[in-house]
Write a protein that holds these residues in place. Sequence first.
Motif, short mmCIF file in Angstrom:
data_model
loop_
_atom_site.label_atom_id
_atom_site.label_comp_id
_atom_site.label_asym_id
_atom_site.label_seq_id
_atom_site.Cartn_x
_atom_site.Cartn_y
_atom_site.Cartn_z
N LYS A 230 0.86 -1.18 0.00
CA LYS A 230 0.00 0.00 0.00
C LYS A 230 0.90 1.23 0.00
O LYS A 230 1.87 1.28 0.77
CB LYS A 230 -0.90 0.02 1.24
N ILE A 231 0.58 2.18 -0.86
CA ILE A 231 1.35 3.41 -0.96
C ILE A 231 0.39 4.59 -0.88
O ILE A 231 -0.61 4.64 -1.59
CB ILE A 231 2.15 3.47 -2.28
N VAL A 232 0.70 5.55 -0.01
CA VAL A 232 -0.10 6.76 0.14
C VAL A 232 0.66 7.92 -0.50
O VAL A 232 1.80 8.19 -0.13
CB VAL A 232 -0.40 7.07 1.63
N LYS A 233 0.00 8.58 -1.44
CA LYS A 233 0.60 9.74 -2.09
C LYS A 233 0.43 10.96 -1.19
O LYS A 233 -0.67 11.24 -0.71
CB LYS A 233 -0.05 10.00 -3.44
N ILE A 234 1.52 11.68 -0.97
CA ILE A 234 1.50 12.91 -0.19
C ILE A 234 1.63 14.08 -1.16
O ILE A 234 2.61 14.17 -1.91
CB ILE A 234 2.68 12.96 0.82
N ASP A 235 0.63 14.95 -1.17
CA ASP A 235 0.72 16.18 -1.96
C ASP A 235 -0.32 17.16 -1.48
O ASP A 235 -1.13 16.85 -0.62
CB ASP A 235 0.58 15.90 -3.46
N GLY A 236 -0.29 18.36 -2.00
CA GLY A 236 -1.27 19.36 -1.61
C GLY A 236 -0.76 20.25 -0.49
O GLY A 236 0.42 20.26 -0.14
N GLU A 237 -1.69 20.99 0.07
CA GLU A 237 -1.37 21.92 1.15
C GLU A 237 -1.14 21.19 2.48
O GLU A 237 -1.43 19.99 2.60
CB GLU A 237 -2.52 22.93 1.31
N MET A 238 -0.65 21.91 3.47
CA MET A 238 -0.27 21.31 4.75
C MET A 238 -1.40 20.50 5.38
O MET A 238 -1.19 19.37 5.81
CB MET A 238 0.19 22.37 5.75
N GLY A 239 -2.60 21.05 5.44
CA GLY A 239 -3.71 20.33 6.07
C GLY A 239 -4.03 19.02 5.37
O GLY A 239 -4.28 18.01 6.02
N VAL A 240 -3.99 19.03 4.05
CA VAL A 240 -4.25 17.81 3.28
C VAL A 240 -3.15 16.79 3.56
O VAL A 240 -3.42 15.60 3.76
CB VAL A 240 -4.36 18.12 1.77
N GLN A 241 -1.90 17.24 3.58
CA GLN A 241 -0.79 16.33 3.86
C GLN A 241 -0.91 15.71 5.24
O GLN A 241 -0.55 14.55 5.43
CB GLN A 241 0.54 17.06 3.72
N MET A 242 -1.43 16.45 6.19
CA MET A 242 -1.63 15.89 7.53
C MET A 242 -2.63 14.74 7.50
O MET A 242 -2.40 13.70 8.12
CB MET A 242 -2.07 17.00 8.50
N PHE A 243 -3.73 14.91 6.78
CA PHE A 243 -4.70 13.82 6.64
C PHE A 243 -4.10 12.63 5.90
O PHE A 243 -4.35 11.48 6.25
CB PHE A 243 -5.97 14.31 5.93
N GLN A 244 -3.32 12.90 4.87
CA GLN A 244 -2.70 11.81 4.11
C GLN A 244 -1.73 11.02 4.99
O GLN A 244 -1.70 9.79 4.95
CB GLN A 244 -1.99 12.38 2.88
N TYR A 245 -0.94 11.72 5.80
CA TYR A 245 -0.02 11.03 6.70
C TYR A 245 -0.79 10.25 7.77
O TYR A 245 -0.41 9.14 8.14
CB TYR A 245 0.96 12.01 7.36
N ALA A 246 -1.90 10.80 8.24
CA ALA A 246 -2.74 10.08 9.22
C ALA A 246 -3.27 8.79 8.61
O ALA A 246 -3.28 7.74 9.26
CB ALA A 246 -3.88 10.98 9.68
N LEU A 247 -3.70 8.84 7.34
CA LEU A 247 -4.13 7.61 6.66
C LEU A 247 -2.98 6.62 6.58
O LEU A 247 -3.16 5.42 6.83
CB LEU A 247 -4.65 7.92 5.25
N TYR A 248 -1.79 7.11 6.25
CA TYR A 248 -0.61 6.24 6.19
C TYR A 248 -0.41 5.52 7.54
O TYR A 248 -0.18 4.32 7.57
CB TYR A 248 0.63 7.06 5.83
N LEU A 249 -0.50 6.26 8.64
CA LEU A 249 -0.32 5.64 9.96
C LEU A 249 -1.36 4.56 10.21
O LEU A 249 -1.05 3.50 10.76
CB LEU A 249 -0.38 6.71 11.06
N GLN A 250 -2.61 4.82 9.81
CA GLN A 250 -3.68 3.83 9.97
C GLN A 250 -3.39 2.57 9.16
O GLN A 250 -3.47 1.46 9.66
CB GLN A 250 -5.03 4.42 9.56
N ILE B 28 8.92 14.68 11.32
CA ILE B 28 8.42 13.32 11.13
C ILE B 28 9.51 12.49 10.50
O ILE B 28 10.01 12.80 9.43
CB ILE B 28 7.16 13.31 10.24
N THR B 29 9.91 11.43 11.18
CA THR B 29 10.95 10.54 10.65
C THR B 29 10.46 9.10 10.56
O THR B 29 11.15 8.26 9.99
CB THR B 29 12.20 10.58 11.55
N ASP B 30 9.29 8.83 11.09
CA ASP B 30 8.77 7.47 11.15
C ASP B 30 7.92 7.15 9.93
O ASP B 30 6.69 7.21 9.98
CB ASP B 30 7.96 7.29 12.43
N PHE B 31 8.58 6.87 8.80
CA PHE B 31 7.85 6.50 7.59
C PHE B 31 8.78 5.76 6.64
O PHE B 31 10.00 5.87 6.71
CB PHE B 31 7.26 7.73 6.88
N ASN B 32 8.18 4.97 5.78
CA ASN B 32 8.89 4.27 4.72
C ASN B 32 8.59 4.96 3.40
O ASN B 32 7.44 5.27 3.12
CB ASN B 32 8.42 2.81 4.62
#
Length: 124
Positions: A2-22, A45-49
């Motif tokens: 599973k790969i989560v794309k990170i893009d957009g403004e800061m708020g959107v990126q926060m939701f995308q990273y939250a999905l990644y954590l889930q 943030i350093t905890d990601f692949n």
Amino acid sequence: MKIVKIDGEMGVQMFQYALYLQLRSADSNTALDAPRQWIAQQFAITDFNSATSEQIESLKGSKMSHLKGLLGINKVETKIITDTFGEFSREALNATEGYYNGSWTSHRYFESVADDVAKAFIAP
């Protein structure tokens, strides 16, 4: 995978990273497709692949294969999962693999990892 794309403004990126954590909490074979400049630097943030280009292409297809598909030369089989802005999709969380492209702005995508999300977004 599973790969989560990170893009957009800061708020959107926060939701995308939250999905990644889930997603990662349920499947360690989860990674990010993130640009060089993203919120990781602002929140330390350093905890990601990070996904490799080969992993991304295996789910999205190559640009050339997409072009061929548009021209009707070859149909491209992709595993892209997109969200409908603000609406929750249980199927997206339950997918066995996919390239997650979207803003994922429903809090329901990360309810079970809310504490981890809160910890991730503390300014250094």
